[in-house]
Enzyme design. Structure first.
Site, mmCIF file in Angstrom:
data_model
loop_
_atom_site.group_PDB
_atom_site.id
_atom_site.type_symbol
_atom_site.label_atom_id
_atom_site.label_comp_id
_atom_site.label_asym_id
_atom_site.label_seq_id
_atom_site.Cartn_x
_atom_site.Cartn_y
_atom_site.Cartn_z
ATOM 1 N N ASN A 9 96.337 12.410 -10.744
ATOM 2 C CA ASN A 9 97.258 13.550 -10.852
ATOM 3 C C ASN A 9 97.297 13.912 -12.337
ATOM 4 O OD1 ASN A 9 99.306 15.389 -10.973
ATOM 5 N ND2 ASN A 9 100.933 13.961 -10.368
ATOM 6 N N TRP A 10 96.592 14.969 -12.652
ATOM 7 C CA TRP A 10 96.486 15.345 -14.078
ATOM 8 C C TRP A 10 97.758 15.962 -14.620
ATOM 9 C CZ3 TRP A 10 91.064 17.974 -15.131
ATOM 10 C CH2 TRP A 10 90.080 16.979 -15.114
ATOM 11 N N LYS A 11 98.677 16.346 -13.722
ATOM 12 C CA LYS A 11 99.902 17.033 -14.163
ATOM 13 C C LYS A 11 99.501 18.255 -15.008
ATOM 14 C CE LYS A 11 102.209 12.681 -13.538
ATOM 15 N NZ LYS A 11 103.278 11.758 -13.873
ATOM 16 N N HIS A 95 106.048 15.665 -5.413
ATOM 17 C CA HIS A 95 106.046 14.768 -6.567
ATOM 18 C C HIS A 95 107.437 14.735 -7.205
ATOM 19 C CE1 HIS A 95 105.205 13.079 -10.482
ATOM 20 N NE2 HIS A 95 104.128 12.544 -9.927
ATOM 21 N N GLU A 97 108.394 14.801 -10.164
ATOM 22 C CA GLU A 97 108.618 15.776 -11.243
ATOM 23 C C GLU A 97 108.991 17.139 -10.673
ATOM 24 O OE1 GLU A 97 104.953 14.964 -13.287
ATOM 25 O OE2 GLU A 97 105.755 12.983 -13.805
ATOM 26 N N GLU A 167 105.821 6.355 -4.987
ATOM 27 C CA GLU A 167 105.940 6.406 -6.440
ATOM 28 C C GLU A 167 107.382 6.149 -6.857
ATOM 29 O OE1 GLU A 167 102.454 8.668 -8.292
ATOM 30 O OE2 GLU A 167 104.009 10.150 -7.928
ATOM 31 N N GLY A 173 105.252 7.287 -15.675
ATOM 32 C CA GLY A 173 105.145 7.670 -17.077
ATOM 33 C C GLY A 173 105.954 6.802 -18.020
ATOM 34 N N SER A 213 102.532 4.311 -13.378
ATOM 35 C CA SER A 213 101.946 3.493 -14.449
ATOM 36 C C SER A 213 100.857 2.555 -13.941
ATOM 37 C CB SER A 213 103.028 2.716 -15.207
ATOM 38 O OG SER A 213 103.962 3.619 -15.789
ATOM 39 N N GLY A 234 98.585 8.940 -12.920
ATOM 40 C CA GLY A 234 98.862 9.999 -13.882
ATOM 41 C C GLY A 234 98.107 9.776 -15.174
ATOM 42 N N GLY A 235 98.777 9.186 -16.152
ATOM 43 C CA GLY A 235 98.216 9.030 -17.495
ATOM 44 C C GLY A 235 96.804 8.467 -17.529
HETATM 45 P P1 13P Z 1 101.743 7.715 -14.468
HETATM 46 O O1 13P Z 1 100.524 7.017 -13.933
HETATM 47 O O2 13P Z 1 101.492 8.451 -15.740
HETATM 48 O O3 13P Z 1 102.935 6.798 -14.518
HETATM 49 O O4 13P Z 1 102.114 8.850 -13.412
HETATM 50 C C1 13P Z 1 102.177 8.495 -12.074
HETATM 51 C C2 13P Z 1 102.323 9.717 -11.288
HETATM 52 O O5 13P Z 1 103.327 10.406 -11.366
HETATM 53 C C3 13P Z 1 101.212 10.119 -10.422
HETATM 54 O O6 13P Z 1 101.573 11.160 -9.588
#
Ligand code: 13P
Length: 252
Positions: A9-11, A95, A97, A167, A173, A213, A234-235
């Site tokens: 998930n590149w956000k 998600h 966010e 999640e 994050g 994470s 994500g990251g």
């Molecule tokens: P991180 O891996 O950066 O914690 O993000 C997880 C996430 O929200 C994937 O959708």
């Protein structure tokens, strides 16, 4: 019987040029590692570049949201038909966010999920508790409720195209990761709710990812758990080397 699915998930990261460069770097690193599915969920404007740059590879492309109406006066929104037309196969829905910053509710998550599935997209549906809920001991109740509300009206047949991403919001994050035991336990709770809703066969066949994470160091331990069938990353999905190590872990 379940196939691991590793999804990035590149956000809100990367331009089309950066997307092409990423795909060119990633593809050779994961070539031949066919034991899992690999998906990149990229910003809307990067979808076409991602589809083009991953053609002929095993990398699939997804979006990070979709609107529930097929068309109309919804300024700034994107329909399922539009996503399919540019080659997206998957879409992340619900998600945390979007729930936290953009007013997403279980009701709108449900509408989006039904519309995406009806159009033929594969859905990665995100659920998870916030820190206070875990500390209060109500994690199971929270995810049970989210699953029931978010999947209301989704048919057993459509469940073939649903992936659940567990999640925990406190792990997103933050560098804090659920322990493999915590991840396994709550993914297990989700599988039990799916069993109540759809029966043992569908519950047993549904892919349940962990996200929060997950990285190249902890992926193998998390993925080693019985109820964890993949990751939503994500990251670490922004770094081809780290992401390739996670794909490798899903192949082990
Ligand atoms: P991180 O891996 O950066 O914690 O993000 C997880 C996430 O929200 C994937 O959708």
């Amino acid at each position: 019987m379940r196939r691991y699915v590793i999804a990035g998930n590149w956000k809100m990261n990367n331009t089309p040029d950066a997307t092409r460069a990423f795909a060119e770097a990633l593809a050779p690193k994961i070539a031949g590692k066919d034991g899992c599915d690999v998906v990149l969920c990229v910003p809307f404007v990067d979808i076409a570049a991602a589809v083009e740059a991953t053609r002929g590879t095993r990398i699939r492309v997804g979006a990070q949201n979709v609107h529930y109406e097929p068309k109309g006066a919804y300024t700034g929104e994107i329909s399922a038909e539009m996503l399919l037309a540019v080659g997206a196969e998957y879409v992340i829905i619900g998600h945390s966010e979007r729930r936290t910053y953009f007013g997403e509710t279980d009701a709108t998550v449900n509408l989006r999920t039904k519309a995406a599935l009806a159009a033929g997209l594969k859905v990665i549906l995100c659920v998870g508790e916030v820190k206070e809920q875990r500390l209060s001991g109500i994690t199971d109740e929270v995810v049970r409720m989210q699953i029931k509300l978010d999947l209301a009206g989704v048919t057993a047949e459509e469940m073939k195209n649903v992936i659940i991403a567990y999640e925990p919001v406190w792990a997103i994050g933050t560098g804090l990761t659920a322990t493999p035991e915590q991840a396994d336990e709550t993914c297990g709770v989700i599988r039990r709710v799916l069993g109540e809703l759809y029966g043992a066969e569908i519950a047993g066949a549904t892919v349940i990812q962990y996200g929060g994470s997950m990285n190249e160091k902890n992926a193998a331990d998390l993925l080693g758990k019985e109820n964890v069938d993949g990751g939503l990353i994500g990251g670490a999905s922004l770094k081809p080397d780290a992401f390739a190590v996670i794909v490798e872990a899903a192949n082990a």
